[in-house]
Design a protein around this motif. Structure first.
Motif, PDB file in Angstrom:
ATOM      1  N   CYS A 137       0.835  -1.209   0.000  1.00  0.00           N
ATOM      2  CA  CYS A 137       0.000   0.000   0.000  1.00  0.00           C
ATOM      3  C   CYS A 137       0.867   1.254   0.000  1.00  0.00           C
ATOM      4  O   CYS A 137       0.629   2.190  -0.773  1.00  0.00           O
ATOM      5  CB  CYS A 137      -0.924   0.010   1.218  1.00  0.00           C
ATOM      6  SG  CYS A 137      -2.236  -1.229   1.176  1.00  0.00           S
ATOM      7  N   ILE A 145      -7.410   1.554   8.407  1.00  0.00           N
ATOM      8  CA  ILE A 145      -7.497   2.970   8.011  1.00  0.00           C
ATOM      9  C   ILE A 145      -6.106   3.510   7.692  1.00  0.00           C
ATOM     10  O   ILE A 145      -5.894   4.178   6.673  1.00  0.00           O
ATOM     11  CB  ILE A 145      -8.172   3.805   9.120  1.00  0.00           C
ATOM     12  CG1 ILE A 145      -9.658   3.450   9.210  1.00  0.00           C
ATOM     13  CG2 ILE A 145      -8.005   5.304   8.858  1.00  0.00           C
ATOM     14  CD1 ILE A 145     -10.369   4.023  10.413  1.00  0.00           C
ATOM     15  N   ILE A 202      -6.847   3.301   3.849  1.00  0.00           N
ATOM     16  CA  ILE A 202      -7.552   4.561   3.592  1.00  0.00           C
ATOM     17  C   ILE A 202      -6.579   5.741   3.476  1.00  0.00           C
ATOM     18  O   ILE A 202      -6.678   6.550   2.546  1.00  0.00           O
ATOM     19  CB  ILE A 202      -8.580   4.849   4.708  1.00  0.00           C
ATOM     20  CG1 ILE A 202      -9.646   3.747   4.755  1.00  0.00           C
ATOM     21  CG2 ILE A 202      -9.247   6.207   4.485  1.00  0.00           C
ATOM     22  CD1 ILE A 202     -10.511   3.666   3.525  1.00  0.00           C
ATOM     23  N   VAL A 218      -4.589   5.704   0.239  1.00  0.00           N
ATOM     24  CA  VAL A 218      -5.519   5.910  -0.882  1.00  0.00           C
ATOM     25  C   VAL A 218      -5.832   7.398  -1.054  1.00  0.00           C
ATOM     26  O   VAL A 218      -5.813   7.925  -2.174  1.00  0.00           O
ATOM     27  CB  VAL A 218      -6.826   5.112  -0.669  1.00  0.00           C
ATOM     28  CG1 VAL A 218      -7.955   5.661  -1.541  1.00  0.00           C
ATOM     29  CG2 VAL A 218      -6.623   3.652  -1.017  1.00  0.00           C
ATOM     30  N   LEU A 219      -6.112   8.079   0.058  1.00  0.00           N
ATOM     31  CA  LEU A 219      -6.456   9.501   0.001  1.00  0.00           C
ATOM     32  C   LEU A 219      -5.289  10.329  -0.543  1.00  0.00           C
ATOM     33  O   LEU A 219      -5.494  11.248  -1.350  1.00  0.00           O
ATOM     34  CB  LEU A 219      -6.859  10.003   1.391  1.00  0.00           C
ATOM     35  CG  LEU A 219      -8.175   9.438   1.952  1.00  0.00           C
ATOM     36  CD1 LEU A 219      -8.402   9.929   3.368  1.00  0.00           C
ATOM     37  CD2 LEU A 219      -9.356   9.826   1.057  1.00  0.00           C
ATOM     38  N   LEU A 261      -9.948  -2.790  -0.057  1.00  0.00           N
ATOM     39  CA  LEU A 261     -11.024  -2.066   0.631  1.00  0.00           C
ATOM     40  C   LEU A 261     -12.217  -2.971   0.907  1.00  0.00           C
ATOM     41  O   LEU A 261     -12.795  -2.954   2.000  1.00  0.00           O
ATOM     42  CB  LEU A 261     -11.467  -0.855  -0.208  1.00  0.00           C
ATOM     43  CG  LEU A 261     -10.530   0.352  -0.191  1.00  0.00           C
ATOM     44  CD1 LEU A 261     -10.899   1.320  -1.299  1.00  0.00           C
ATOM     45  CD2 LEU A 261     -10.581   1.045   1.161  1.00  0.00           C
ATOM     46  N   ILE A 309     -11.781  -3.316   5.019  1.00  0.00           N
ATOM     47  CA  ILE A 309     -12.404  -2.186   5.698  1.00  0.00           C
ATOM     48  C   ILE A 309     -13.653  -2.623   6.454  1.00  0.00           C
ATOM     49  O   ILE A 309     -14.138  -1.956   7.336  1.00  0.00           O
ATOM     50  CB  ILE A 309     -12.724  -1.050   4.695  1.00  0.00           C
ATOM     51  CG1 ILE A 309     -11.409  -0.429   4.234  1.00  0.00           C
ATOM     52  CG2 ILE A 309     -13.603   0.020   5.279  1.00  0.00           C
ATOM     53  CD1 ILE A 309     -10.538   0.148   5.345  1.00  0.00           C
TER      54      ILE A 309
END
Length: 323
Positions: free
Chosen positions: A123, A215, A219, A222-223, A267, A271
């Motif tokens: 990631c 997260i 997450i 990803v953001l 995800l 998640i």
């Protein structure tokens, strides 16, 4: 002999009876005769995935055209992909062909730790690769000066540190749970959610930790990747001429496709760590199909890699003809 010895012995004996020493990976037992077909499909996918990623690593190593920061990160990602599938698929193949579904307590938690470490590392490596593309497109004149060999090495090592740290947190919280039985895991690997569902102690803190780690591992990168690509697209739109725009976007397209596939599957699986019946089928896509596609995406969508392969093949043909 102390008076309390019989009571102590009885408690110790009861403890040994109730504490789980091994787990049973149910995997795809419900498919019955289809397990053999699944074995061959997974085996072929594993061989192609490992061969394809080794090819990319070798090409980047020997071809001067590919000895750039972008391809250095792609080859590092290929190393991770080989390790990622090797942690899980051989055990699945053994499960499917021999029916050996047992895995010891230590082996189970070791697999979980390594697998989660590699997943989180991938990631953050994809995040580093997005940063590399953003820098190349938005600051082309400063790119070579910034992305020196030592900086590239540091950027490649940093995701490992993050991945190992996040996975260590998951391991600590999951290992604190008590497992008294049953010991059947409805999955083909030792993953966090199925283990939490087997615990005979309260897994609420472990589940909260899993959500927080998901997260941070999924997450958050990803953001930032989305932010980088918004910046990249804005820069590309300002470029005059369709050919120049196409050339700029082509340097990012492979990474964008791989990132979308990887994070899209991650995800869905992580998640919502509920440990549902469908998790193992979703995980099969995430752990087998996505790594299988990645080498093809990097070769079919990348003109430099195709040129390097052509150059290597022609070189080998010339050597063969000269013999």
């Amino acid at each position: 002999m102390p008076d309390n010895f019989p009571r102590f012995y009885s408690m110790n004996q009861e403890f040994n009876k109730t504490m789980v020493q091994e787990f049973i990976l149910i995997a795809f037992s419900g498919l019955q005769q289809l397990q053999l077909l699944l074995f061959f499909l997974v085996l072929i996918a594993y061989i192609i995935c490992v061969t394809g990623n080794i090819t990319i690593i070798v090409l980047v190593r020997i071809e001067p055209l590919l000895q750039t920061p972008m391809y250095f990160f792609i080859s590092t990602f290929s190393v991770l992909e080989i390790m990622f599938v090797t942690v899980t698929i051989p055990k699945l193949l053994d499960n499917l062909i021999s029916g050996n579904k047992r895995i010891t307590f230590i082996e189970c938690f070791t697999q979980m730790f390594i697998f989660n470490s590699l997943g989180a590392t991938e990631c953050y490596l994809l995040l580093v690769m997005a940063f590399d593309r953003d820098l190349a497109i938005n600051s082309p004149l400063r790119y070579s000066a910034i992305m020196r060999k030592d900086i590239c090495t540091q950027l490649a090592v940093a995701p490992w540190i993050v991945g190992l740290s996040l996975s260590s947190l998951t391991l600590i919280y999951t290992a604190q749970l008590k497992f008294c039985g049953p010991n059947q895991i409805n999955h083909f690997i030792c993953d966090v959610a199925p283990l939490q569902n087997l615990s005979c102690s309260d897994p609420s803190m472990s589940k909260l930790n899993t959500i927080m780690v998901a997260i941070l591992a999924i997450i958050f990168p990803v953001l930032i990747i989305i932010a980088f690509y918004v910046h990249i697209i804005n820069a590309i739109l300002k470029i005059k001429g369709n050919k120049s725009k196409q050339k700029a976007f082509s340097t990012c397209s492979s990474h964008l496709i791989v990132t979308s596939l990887f994070f899209g599957a991650a995800l869905v699986v992580y998640i919502r760590p509920t440990g549902s019946q469908n998790d193992k089928f979703l995980a099969l896509i995430y752990m087998v199909l996505t790594p299988l596609l990645n080498p093809f995406i990097y070769t079919l969508k990348n003109s430099d890699v195709k040129m390097a392969i052509t150059h290597l093949v022609l070189k080998k043909i010339h050597l063969f003809c000269d013999l």
